[in-house]
Scaffold this motif. Structure first.
Motif, PDB file in Angstrom:
ATOM      1  N   TYR A 108       0.847  -1.198   0.000  1.00 13.81           N
ATOM      2  CA  TYR A 108       0.000   0.000   0.000  1.00 13.81           C
ATOM      3  C   TYR A 108       0.880   1.245   0.000  1.00 13.81           C
ATOM      4  CZ  TYR A 108      -3.696  -3.207   1.592  1.00 13.81           C
ATOM      5  OH  TYR A 108      -4.592  -4.247   1.710  1.00 13.81           O
ATOM      6  N   PHE A 109       0.538   2.206  -0.821  1.00 13.87           N
ATOM      7  CA  PHE A 109       1.205   3.502  -0.767  1.00 13.87           C
ATOM      8  C   PHE A 109       0.187   4.593  -1.039  1.00 13.87           C
ATOM      9  CE2 PHE A 109       2.181   1.842  -5.091  1.00 13.87           C
ATOM     10  CZ  PHE A 109       1.511   2.786  -5.864  1.00 13.87           C
ATOM     11  N   GLN A 110       0.577   5.818  -0.787  1.00 11.92           N
ATOM     12  CA  GLN A 110      -0.324   6.957  -0.949  1.00 11.92           C
ATOM     13  C   GLN A 110      -0.013   7.669  -2.273  1.00 11.92           C
ATOM     14  OE1 GLN A 110       1.175   6.258   2.205  1.00 11.92           O
ATOM     15  NE2 GLN A 110      -0.805   5.227   2.458  1.00 11.92           N
ATOM     16  N   ILE A 111      -1.068   8.052  -2.955  1.00  7.69           N
ATOM     17  CA  ILE A 111      -0.899   8.792  -4.195  1.00  7.69           C
ATOM     18  C   ILE A 111      -1.578  10.148  -4.067  1.00  7.69           C
ATOM     19  CG2 ILE A 111      -2.866   7.531  -5.177  1.00  7.69           C
ATOM     20  CD1 ILE A 111      -1.799   8.231  -7.949  1.00  7.69           C
ATOM     21  N   ALA A 112      -0.864  11.184  -4.407  1.00  9.75           N
ATOM     22  CA  ALA A 112      -1.387  12.559  -4.361  1.00  9.75           C
ATOM     23  C   ALA A 112      -1.613  13.063  -5.784  1.00  9.75           C
ATOM     24  CB  ALA A 112      -0.424  13.477  -3.618  1.00  9.75           C
ATOM     25  N   THR A 113      -2.799  13.623  -5.995  1.00 14.43           N
ATOM     26  CA  THR A 113      -3.133  14.285  -7.251  1.00 14.43           C
ATOM     27  C   THR A 113      -3.604  15.700  -6.920  1.00 14.43           C
ATOM     28  OG1 THR A 113      -5.353  13.313  -7.157  1.00 14.43           O
ATOM     29  CG2 THR A 113      -3.699  12.144  -8.461  1.00 14.43           C
ATOM     30  N   ALA A 121      -5.162  16.186  -3.359  1.00 14.69           N
ATOM     31  CA  ALA A 121      -6.024  15.062  -2.987  1.00 14.69           C
ATOM     32  C   ALA A 121      -5.128  13.846  -2.775  1.00 14.69           C
ATOM     33  CB  ALA A 121      -7.050  14.792  -4.078  1.00 14.69           C
ATOM     34  N   ASN A 122      -5.288  13.179  -1.638  1.00 13.13           N
ATOM     35  CA  ASN A 122      -4.408  12.069  -1.292  1.00 13.13           C
ATOM     36  C   ASN A 122      -5.240  10.870  -0.874  1.00 13.13           C
ATOM     37  OD1 ASN A 122      -1.987  10.786  -0.912  1.00 13.13           O
ATOM     38  ND2 ASN A 122      -1.523  11.728   1.065  1.00 13.13           N
ATOM     39  N   ARG A 123      -4.801   9.679  -1.274  1.00 10.20           N
ATOM     40  CA  ARG A 123      -5.483   8.460  -0.878  1.00 10.20           C
ATOM     41  C   ARG A 123      -4.515   7.285  -0.961  1.00 10.20           C
ATOM     42  NH1 ARG A 123      -5.513  11.073  -5.386  1.00 10.20           N
ATOM     43  NH2 ARG A 123      -7.744  11.505  -5.502  1.00 10.20           N
ATOM     44  N   THR A 124      -4.898   6.168  -0.338  1.00 10.53           N
ATOM     45  CA  THR A 124      -4.063   4.961  -0.334  1.00 10.53           C
ATOM     46  C   THR A 124      -4.508   4.030  -1.459  1.00 10.53           C
ATOM     47  OG1 THR A 124      -3.728   5.116   2.052  1.00 10.53           O
ATOM     48  CG2 THR A 124      -3.302   2.985   1.029  1.00 10.53           C
ATOM     49  N   VAL A 125      -3.543   3.535  -2.208  1.00 10.79           N
ATOM     50  CA  VAL A 125      -3.817   2.588  -3.285  1.00 10.79           C
ATOM     51  C   VAL A 125      -2.879   1.391  -3.144  1.00 10.79           C
ATOM     52  CG1 VAL A 125      -4.661   4.353  -4.874  1.00 10.79           C
ATOM     53  CG2 VAL A 125      -2.223   3.789  -4.833  1.00 10.79           C
ATOM     54  N   VAL A 126      -3.064   0.406  -4.017  1.00 12.02           N
ATOM     55  CA  VAL A 126      -2.270  -0.825  -3.963  1.00 12.02           C
ATOM     56  C   VAL A 126      -1.296  -0.855  -5.137  1.00 12.02           C
ATOM     57  CG1 VAL A 126      -2.336  -3.346  -3.923  1.00 12.02           C
ATOM     58  CG2 VAL A 126      -4.188  -2.038  -2.854  1.00 12.02           C
ATOM     59  N   PHE A 127      -0.053  -1.149  -4.826  1.00 10.32           N
ATOM     60  CA  PHE A 127       0.967  -1.320  -5.861  1.00 10.32           C
ATOM     61  C   PHE A 127       0.661  -2.585  -6.654  1.00 10.32           C
ATOM     62  CE2 PHE A 127       5.248  -3.307  -6.752  1.00 10.32           C
ATOM     63  CZ  PHE A 127       5.607  -2.459  -7.784  1.00 10.32           C
ATOM     64  N   ARG A 128       0.473  -2.421  -7.959  1.00  9.50           N
ATOM     65  CA  ARG A 128       0.147  -3.564  -8.827  1.00  9.50           C
ATOM     66  C   ARG A 128       1.348  -4.016  -9.657  1.00  9.50           C
ATOM     67  NH1 ARG A 128      -4.529  -5.699  -6.761  1.00  9.50           N
ATOM     68  NH2 ARG A 128      -5.879  -3.957  -6.139  1.00  9.50           N
ATOM     69  N   GLY A 129       2.505  -3.548  -9.303  1.00 11.27           N
ATOM     70  CA  GLY A 129       3.719  -3.993  -9.981  1.00 11.27           C
ATOM     71  C   GLY A 129       4.245  -2.973 -10.974  1.00 11.27           C
ATOM     72  N   GLU A 158       2.254  12.078  -7.341  1.00 14.73           N
ATOM     73  CA  GLU A 158       3.383  11.612  -6.523  1.00 14.73           C
ATOM     74  C   GLU A 158       2.912  10.537  -5.560  1.00 14.73           C
ATOM     75  OE1 GLU A 158       6.358  14.432  -5.166  1.00 14.73           O
ATOM     76  OE2 GLU A 158       6.251  13.584  -3.147  1.00 14.73           O
ATOM     77  N   PHE A 159       3.752   9.495  -5.421  1.00  8.98           N
ATOM     78  CA  PHE A 159       3.515   8.425  -4.445  1.00  8.98           C
ATOM     79  C   PHE A 159       4.378   8.671  -3.214  1.00  8.98           C
ATOM     80  CE2 PHE A 159       3.137   5.509  -8.381  1.00  8.98           C
ATOM     81  CZ  PHE A 159       1.817   5.886  -8.581  1.00  8.98           C
ATOM     82  N   ALA A 160       3.867   8.322  -2.060  1.00  5.84           N
ATOM     83  CA  ALA A 160       4.663   8.262  -0.827  1.00  5.84           C
ATOM     84  C   ALA A 160       4.562   6.831  -0.321  1.00  5.84           C
ATOM     85  CB  ALA A 160       4.143   9.247   0.218  1.00  5.84           C
TER      86      ALA A 160
END
Length: 278
Positions: A108-113, A121-129, A158-160
């Motif tokens: 899981y990492f956070q992506i900001a748009t 806007a920031n939320r948590t998403v799943v790394f799919r490779g 940007e991902f954190a």
């Protein structure tokens, strides 16, 4: 007082010198009875010799060009390998491996748009490779989610990403692209990502529109998705989107060693890495 002795006049002889130059006239110092012999030597190369020399010269030129081409090709392959597998990508894969006991949460990492009003806007998403062997990062989203509209209006993101076991933090920035059901390219990659989803993960894309009021009283079965719709991975639902980030900047901070590395990508020089103060 005595008889005059006649002088001997110097004689002239034309001698061909074995140098391939024009014949010259020299004063002979030979005695009167001596004879200078002229020897004609044909030193002009034959057609066969000329052809042989030209063939050897062309061969040397061809070998030189071949060597230069091989060196250029090798350099291009090395540049391509570096572009496809930069050092930060290898560091991410190493961190994933060393943090495997924290799976699946470490994916899981956070992506900001950026919203329409300019706020983040920031939320948590799943790394799919990673996308194949490239350094592009993939995730998935719902076509109806706000992030799709935000990315289409402003593709920068940007991902954190933090790894607790190794205490590595990656801030990964780049350009985001949404591959939807009507996108002109990358449909094969979108289908492959859909097939990797679990049935429960696929079912979410058949739920009611995200972000609107929930009306369980009016439609209590809205979230009960038939297994046949999502069980086998065939038939990608229209709401399913693949999101790809073309990465151009990475900030890697190792809190365990207090070392920090900044990676940037340019069209001219490829990936450039520098160690900076933490």
């Amino acid at each position: 007082h005595g008889a005059l002795v006649p002088r001997t006049k110097p004689t002239h002889r034309t001698t061909l010198l074995n140098t391939g130059t024009t014949p010259r006239t020299a004063h002979s110092t030979l005695p009167p009875r001596a004879t200078a012999h002229t020897v004609d030597v044909d030193i002009a190369p034959s057609r066969h010799q000329i052809a042989s020399r030209e063939e050897k010269s062309l061969g040397r030129v061809a070998n030189l060009l071949h060597t230069l081409a091989c060196e250029s090709s090798s350099s291009q392959h090395q540049d391509m390998a570096t572009a496809m597998n930069p050092t930060w990508r290898a560091a991410v894969l190493t961190a994933l491996k060393k943090n495997k006991k924290h799976m699946p949460y470490v994916k899981y990492f956070q992506i900001a748009t950026v919203k329409r009003n300019g706020r983040p806007a920031n939320r948590t998403v799943v790394f799919r490779g990673f996308l194949g062997e490239t350094a592009d990062i993939t995730m998935v989203t719902d076509l109806r989610a706000n992030k799709v509209e935000e990315i289409r209006a402003n593709s920068g993101g940007e991902f954190a990403w933090y790894f607790p076991e190794t205490r590595d933090q990656f801030r990964i920035a780049g350009e985001l692209k949404v591959i939807a059901h009507d996108s002109a390219d990358m449909q094969a990659e979108r289908t492959a990502a859909w097939k990797k989803m679990s049935p429960n993960g696929r079912a979410q894309f058949a739920w009611p529109n995200p972000g609107i009021p929930r009306l369980d009283d009016e439609n209590p079965d809205a979230f009960d998705i038939p297994d046949g719709l999502v069980a086998d991975g065939e038939g990608v639902l229209e709401n399913f989107c693949l999101v790809v980030m073309n990465v151009d900047e990475v900030d890697h901070l190792s809190l365990k060693s207090n070392r920090r590395y900044h990676h940037t990508k340019s069209e001219q020089d490829g990936w450039i890495s520098n160690e900076v103060n933490p």
